[in-house]
Design an enzyme around this catalytic site. Structure first.
Site, PDB file in Angstrom:
ATOM      1  N   TYR A  70      31.073  44.745  32.841  1.00 46.42           N
ATOM      2  CA  TYR A  70      32.251  43.923  33.064  1.00 46.42           C
ATOM      3  C   TYR A  70      33.522  44.774  33.171  1.00 46.42           C
ATOM      4  O   TYR A  70      33.782  45.605  32.331  1.00 46.42           O
ATOM      5  CB  TYR A  70      32.439  42.895  31.939  1.00 46.42           C
ATOM      6  CG  TYR A  70      33.360  41.811  32.400  1.00 46.42           C
ATOM      7  CD1 TYR A  70      32.852  40.627  32.934  1.00 46.42           C
ATOM      8  CD2 TYR A  70      34.722  41.999  32.390  1.00 46.42           C
ATOM      9  CE1 TYR A  70      33.685  39.663  33.422  1.00 46.42           C
ATOM     10  CE2 TYR A  70      35.570  41.033  32.885  1.00 46.42           C
ATOM     11  CZ  TYR A  70      35.048  39.865  33.393  1.00 46.42           C
ATOM     12  OH  TYR A  70      35.891  38.919  33.883  1.00 46.42           O
ATOM     13  N   LYS A 126      37.999  40.008  35.603  1.00 50.23           N
ATOM     14  CA  LYS A 126      37.652  38.869  36.452  1.00 50.23           C
ATOM     15  C   LYS A 126      38.076  39.157  37.880  1.00 50.23           C
ATOM     16  O   LYS A 126      38.920  40.004  38.133  1.00 50.23           O
ATOM     17  CB  LYS A 126      38.355  37.616  35.934  1.00 50.23           C
ATOM     18  CG  LYS A 126      37.524  36.849  34.910  1.00 50.23           C
ATOM     19  CD  LYS A 126      36.358  36.120  35.548  1.00 50.23           C
ATOM     20  CE  LYS A 126      35.377  35.662  34.474  1.00 50.23           C
ATOM     21  NZ  LYS A 126      34.000  35.603  34.966  1.00 50.23           N
ATOM     22  N   ASP A 130      43.843  44.796  40.462  1.00 51.19           N
ATOM     23  CA  ASP A 130      44.584  44.949  39.208  1.00 51.19           C
ATOM     24  C   ASP A 130      44.515  46.429  38.846  1.00 51.19           C
ATOM     25  O   ASP A 130      43.444  46.942  38.537  1.00 51.19           O
ATOM     26  CB  ASP A 130      43.896  44.079  38.147  1.00 51.19           C
ATOM     27  CG  ASP A 130      44.472  44.284  36.750  1.00 51.19           C
ATOM     28  OD1 ASP A 130      45.356  45.147  36.584  1.00 51.19           O
ATOM     29  OD2 ASP A 130      44.022  43.574  35.826  1.00 51.19           O
TER      30      ASP A 130
HETATM   31  C1  F6R Z   1      41.021  38.303  31.282  1.00 51.66           C
HETATM   32  C2  F6R Z   1      41.891  39.396  30.832  1.00 51.66           C
HETATM   33  C3  F6R Z   1      42.287  39.471  29.415  1.00 51.66           C
HETATM   34  C4  F6R Z   1      41.499  40.530  28.678  1.00 51.66           C
HETATM   35  C5  F6R Z   1      41.857  40.559  27.178  1.00 51.66           C
HETATM   36  C6  F6R Z   1      41.106  41.639  26.428  1.00 51.66           C
HETATM   37  O1  F6R Z   1      40.696  38.410  32.624  1.00 51.66           O
HETATM   38  O2  F6R Z   1      42.259  40.247  31.615  1.00 51.66           O
HETATM   39  O3  F6R Z   1      42.155  38.225  28.795  1.00 51.66           O
HETATM   40  O4  F6R Z   1      40.129  40.315  28.851  1.00 51.66           O
HETATM   41  O5  F6R Z   1      43.233  40.783  27.034  1.00 51.66           O
HETATM   42  O6  F6R Z   1      41.381  42.835  27.037  1.00 51.66           O
HETATM   43  P1  F6R Z   1      40.724  44.208  26.579  1.00 51.66           P
HETATM   44  O7  F6R Z   1      39.224  44.029  26.651  1.00 51.66           O
HETATM   45  O8  F6R Z   1      41.280  45.178  27.597  1.00 51.66           O
HETATM   46  O9  F6R Z   1      41.214  44.445  25.180  1.00 51.66           O
HETATM   47 MG    MG Z   2      44.079  39.594  37.043  1.00 51.04          MG
HETATM   48 MG    MG Z   3      43.406  42.065  34.664  1.00 50.11          MG
END
Ligand code: F6R
Ligand code: MG
Ligand code: MG
Length: 377
Positions: free
Chosen positions: A229, A232, A13
């Protein structure tokens, strides 16, 4: 003896549009250009660039074996080029999975996930490419257990003399970085005793004792690799099918059960796995639900053929998008029912994953703040 071919599926990603949704077409274009050049230069035999949700997927065939430095370097550079386009457009999470500034010879441990297998091509080589978004590497454990170990799923285990001997399963401990090879059906219950713990164990590889590798899964655990982290894993799986291996339909059938997988919103919830076509893999409900796509391909002298149509451009129509069909609507509707039900738990377990698996947490600060007020019972 047939020449050996390697199929490498390397994914990352490296940025997407409006949250963690899908890569911009320009990102896919620059990655395709890089792989196209590698075909012309003789490094690759063939390639296909696709995606599942926000993950770019580089499907490549070549004759250089698994973990090849040049092939991994090519994938790394293709992701870097895509990330650079994402940065120019100020897309979200541009370069997210590229954890180091310099390529060290292998993408494993640097962020991208890789599923690779080298094999001697059979006279006809049907394969499935499974790609998931918003979930961890153990998501495939339940379907793999059904496909390769459950005679109520794979009738071939009972009636196909070539499949009747069972399979060997390589299991990894993603936390302690160990692996073990176990035999099914002889060690079936022991295998399930490990795989049932989806926070620690995942299947890496499935082998037929005489025909060779049938399935391989990317098991890199991004949050462990980065020490913090960073998203995923969104794992991929390659499966060689038919003629002693499970039939295509036996591999796809377990996905009719919308199992709960860890991931989804903020990598911190349990949601029902939603099988869909590549074009439907945008995370449209609560950053999910976790998706899984299945492409059917044919490998022939290293070329990806599948459902290629006369008149199609290179890179087009090299697959069957198995979960795109209407028959999967029933499963999708069920998956939505389950995911909406799980959402009803809000921030309570089991709607969310256990504390140690949360993408991020405020708990240490809260406990620190509360320290002066904490009373013995
Ligand atoms: C799960 C994912 C999204 C982000 C969420 C928060 O794998 O990619 O659910 O975790 O949109 O994103 P941030 O932490 O970048 O604001
Ligand atoms: Mg992904
Ligand atoms: Mg992602």
């Amino acid at each position: 003896m047939a020449e050996k071919i390697t199929v490498s599926l390397i994914k990352a990603d490296v940025g997407s549009i409006a949250g963690h949704s899908r890569p911009h077409p320009r990102m896919m274009e620059v990655a395709s250009e890089a792989l196209g050049r590698a075909v012309r230069d003789g490094l690759l035999v063939d390639y296909y660039v696709t995606r599942c949700g926000d993950d770019m997927q580089l499907l490549m065939t070549h004759r250089h074996g698994e973990n090849n430095k040049e092939v991994h370097g090519l994938a790394w550079n293709a992701f870097m080029a895509a990330a650079s386009e994402a940065k120019k457009m100020h897309l979200y999470a541009a370069g997210q999975d590229l954890l180091s500034d310099a390529f060290s010879g292998n993408v494993r441990g640097q962020g991208p996930g890789a599923a690779e297998m080298e094999f001697e091509e059979r006279p006809t080589e049907p394969m499935l490419v499974l790609m998931a978004d918003k979930c961890g590497p153990a998501a495939y454990s339940l379907p793999v257990a059904k496909i390769f170990m459950d005679p109520f799923t794979t009738t071939g285990l009972v009636i196909d003399p070539r499949a009747h001997q069972g399979y060997d399963i390589e299991i990894v401990d993603v936390v302690d970085h160990k692996k073990v090879l176990m035999s099914s059906p002889a060690e079936l219950y022991d295998i399930l005793a490990l795989l049932g713990d989806t926070t620690r164990y995942a299947v890496k590889r499935v082998l037929h004792r005489t025909i060779g590798t049938s399935a391989v899964i990317s098991t890199e655990k991004l949050n462990m690799l980065a020490g913090k982290y960073v998203g995923k894993d969104d794992p991929v799986m390659l499966v060689r099918c038919q003629s002693g291996f499970p039939a295509v339909g036996e591999v796809l059938q377990p996905f009719a059960f919308p199992q709960l997988v860890a991931g989804w919103m903020r990598g911190s919830h349990y949601g029902a796995w939603y099988p869909c076509g590549v074009d439907q893999s945008d995370p449209s409900y609560y950053d999910g639900p976790p998706r899984v796509c299945a492409l059917g391909i044919q490998v022939s002298n290293g070329k990806l053929q599948g459902a290629e149509m006369p008149g199609s451009k290179p890179g087009d129509h090299k697959f069957i998008d198995y979960f795109a069909g209407k028959e999967w609507d029933y499963v999708r509707n069920k998956a939505m029912d389950i995911s909406i039900y799980m959402r009803g738990h809000g921030p309570f377990m089991p709607g969310i994953v256990p504390p140690e698996d949360l993408e991020y947490t405020t708990r240490p600060e809260i406990l620190k703040k509360l320290e002066p007020r904490m009373q013995p019972l």
